[in-house]
Design a protein around this motif. Structure first.
Motif, PDB file in Angstrom:
ATOM      1  N   ILE A   6       0.940  -1.172  -0.021  1.00 33.68           N
ATOM      2  CA  ILE A   6      -0.126  -0.255   0.010  1.00 33.68           C
ATOM      3  C   ILE A   6       0.951   1.439  -0.134  1.00 33.68           C
ATOM      4  O   ILE A   6       1.776   1.231   0.747  1.00 33.68           O
ATOM      5  CB  ILE A   6      -0.867   0.117   1.061  1.00 33.68           C
ATOM      6  CG1 ILE A   6      -1.904  -1.125   1.012  1.00 33.68           C
ATOM      7  CG2 ILE A   6      -1.688   1.496   1.470  1.00 33.68           C
ATOM      8  CD1 ILE A   6      -2.921  -1.066   1.967  1.00 33.68           C
ATOM      9  N   THR A   7       0.539   2.284  -0.888  1.00 28.98           N
ATOM     10  CA  THR A   7       1.231   3.554  -0.718  1.00 28.98           C
ATOM     11  C   THR A   7      -0.002   4.587  -0.349  1.00 28.98           C
ATOM     12  O   THR A   7      -0.908   4.478  -1.000  1.00 28.98           O
ATOM     13  CB  THR A   7       1.570   3.949  -2.091  1.00 28.98           C
ATOM     14  OG1 THR A   7       2.586   5.385  -2.100  1.00 28.98           O
ATOM     15  CG2 THR A   7       0.788   3.994  -3.365  1.00 28.98           C
ATOM     16  N   TRP A   8       0.524   5.617   0.329  1.00 33.36           N
ATOM     17  CA  TRP A   8      -0.736   6.622   1.069  1.00 33.36           C
ATOM     18  C   TRP A   8      -0.012   7.779   1.204  1.00 33.36           C
ATOM     19  O   TRP A   8       1.102   7.903   2.297  1.00 33.36           O
ATOM     20  CB  TRP A   8      -1.400   5.890   2.198  1.00 33.36           C
ATOM     21  CG  TRP A   8      -2.650   6.594   2.554  1.00 33.36           C
ATOM     22  CD1 TRP A   8      -3.427   7.520   1.726  1.00 33.36           C
ATOM     23  CD2 TRP A   8      -3.569   6.289   3.653  1.00 33.36           C
ATOM     24  NE1 TRP A   8      -4.313   7.961   2.271  1.00 33.36           N
ATOM     25  CE2 TRP A   8      -4.644   7.279   3.385  1.00 33.36           C
ATOM     26  CE3 TRP A   8      -3.618   5.137   4.594  1.00 33.36           C
ATOM     27  CZ2 TRP A   8      -5.613   7.032   4.589  1.00 33.36           C
ATOM     28  CZ3 TRP A   8      -4.153   5.377   5.726  1.00 33.36           C
ATOM     29  CH2 TRP A   8      -5.319   6.135   5.512  1.00 33.36           C
ATOM     30  N   LEU A  36       4.799   5.415   2.999  1.00 34.28           N
ATOM     31  CA  LEU A  36       3.750   6.520   3.625  1.00 34.28           C
ATOM     32  C   LEU A  36       4.548   7.796   3.015  1.00 34.28           C
ATOM     33  O   LEU A  36       5.759   7.990   2.989  1.00 34.28           O
ATOM     34  CB  LEU A  36       3.618   6.618   4.970  1.00 34.28           C
ATOM     35  CG  LEU A  36       2.692   5.581   5.558  1.00 34.28           C
ATOM     36  CD1 LEU A  36       2.966   5.638   7.329  1.00 34.28           C
ATOM     37  CD2 LEU A  36       1.340   5.322   5.217  1.00 34.28           C
ATOM     38  N   PRO A 252      -5.620   5.759  -0.321  1.00 34.98           N
ATOM     39  CA  PRO A 252      -4.630   4.606  -0.522  1.00 34.98           C
ATOM     40  C   PRO A 252      -4.635   3.917  -1.752  1.00 34.98           C
ATOM     41  O   PRO A 252      -5.777   3.505  -2.179  1.00 34.98           O
ATOM     42  CB  PRO A 252      -4.818   3.819   0.845  1.00 34.98           C
ATOM     43  CG  PRO A 252      -5.851   4.262   1.645  1.00 34.98           C
ATOM     44  CD  PRO A 252      -6.940   5.163   0.813  1.00 34.98           C
TER      45      PRO A 252
END
Length: 259
Positions: A6-8, A36, A252
């Motif tokens: 996940i990238t957020w 992140l 996300p």
């Protein structure tokens, strides 16, 4: 080995009481590797506390001009090498090397220049060269603040106020997509293009602000991978609903990898 990435961009470190919502979403989604961005105030104890709350091991890259970024991994995955870049970027880049069944994978979290298309392009070219595919398995992800090539952005850009529209225009007045094109020219694959579900728009969220984004939505967050990692991607999707609607102005982006 199935790995969830996940990238957020969590918007100024989850300030204004939003950090609990960020943590709750990440606890539920349980990424194995997490990139992140916008970790304002996260240096030191706060980063350690958030990492412990989500059960992950962090590596944070500070920023001279912008905001820190980080990569976190969930045990039994482990970080065997790491590096931080800040002086060449408006924000920063954090890179960690993680052994997987497919070999050692470098995961990079970065946040490109939000204001200048020219500086954003220079940052993209530099990062693409630093992590060029010949160096091994790599996934570069984050808030790249760039529009993607091959999409007609005319309608979305027309809805932006002039100061914000300039952030996304080339000198000839066309939509500036050169940063993503630079990564693709270097051999990186946009995983949304190959495995994405839905419309892929990552900003703005319904309740998290984002006045600098088009009301029609924009795709500014990416996961870009070298060939072997790209071949392992099985699904990419933007996470909507619940905390994702108000925890940040970015949604996300999750990618499943069969490594």
């Amino acid at each position: 080995m199935t790995l969830r990435f996940i990238t957020w961009n969590i918007k100024t470190g989850g300030s204004g009481g939003r950090l609990d919502a960020v943590v709750e979403l990440l606890r539920r989604e349980r990424p194995d590797v997490l990139a992140l961005q916008e970790l304002r105030g996260f240096r030191g104890q706060k980063m350690r506390e958030v990492a412990a709350a989500v059960g992950m091991t962090p590596f944070l890259a500070p920023s001279f001009f912008g905001q820190p970024v980080a990569v976190l991994v969930r045990p039994p995955l482990r970080i065997v090498a790491w590096s931080a870049v800040r002086w060449r970027l408006h924000h920063a880049a954090a890179a960690v090397v993680v052994p997987t069944a497919a070999g050692q994978v470098t995961f990079v979290s970065t946040h490109l220049n939000p204001f200048s298309p020219g500086r954003r392009l220079r940052e993209a070219r530099w990062l693409a060269a630093r992590h060029r595919p010949a160096k091994g398995l790599t996934l570069i992800a984050g808030d790249l603040n760039s529009l993607d090539p091959g999409t007609d952005h005319t309608g979305r850009l027309s809805r932006l106020p002039e100061p914000y529209r300039r952030r996304h225009l080339a000198k000839d007045g066309a939509a500036d997509t050169r940063a993503i094109a630079a990564f693709e020219a270097a051999g990186f694959t946009d995983l949304w293009r190959t495995t994405g579900e839905g419309d892929g728009l990552t900003v703005p969220t319904t309740e998290g602000g984002g006045h600098e984004f088009s009301e029609a939505g924009m795709r500014l967050d990416y996961a870009l991978a070298t060939d072997t990692v790209a071949a392992a991607a099985t699904k990419a999707r933007v996470l909507h609903g619940d905390e994702a609607e108000y925890a940040s102005d970015h949604y996300p982006l999750a990618v499943d990898l069969d490594l």
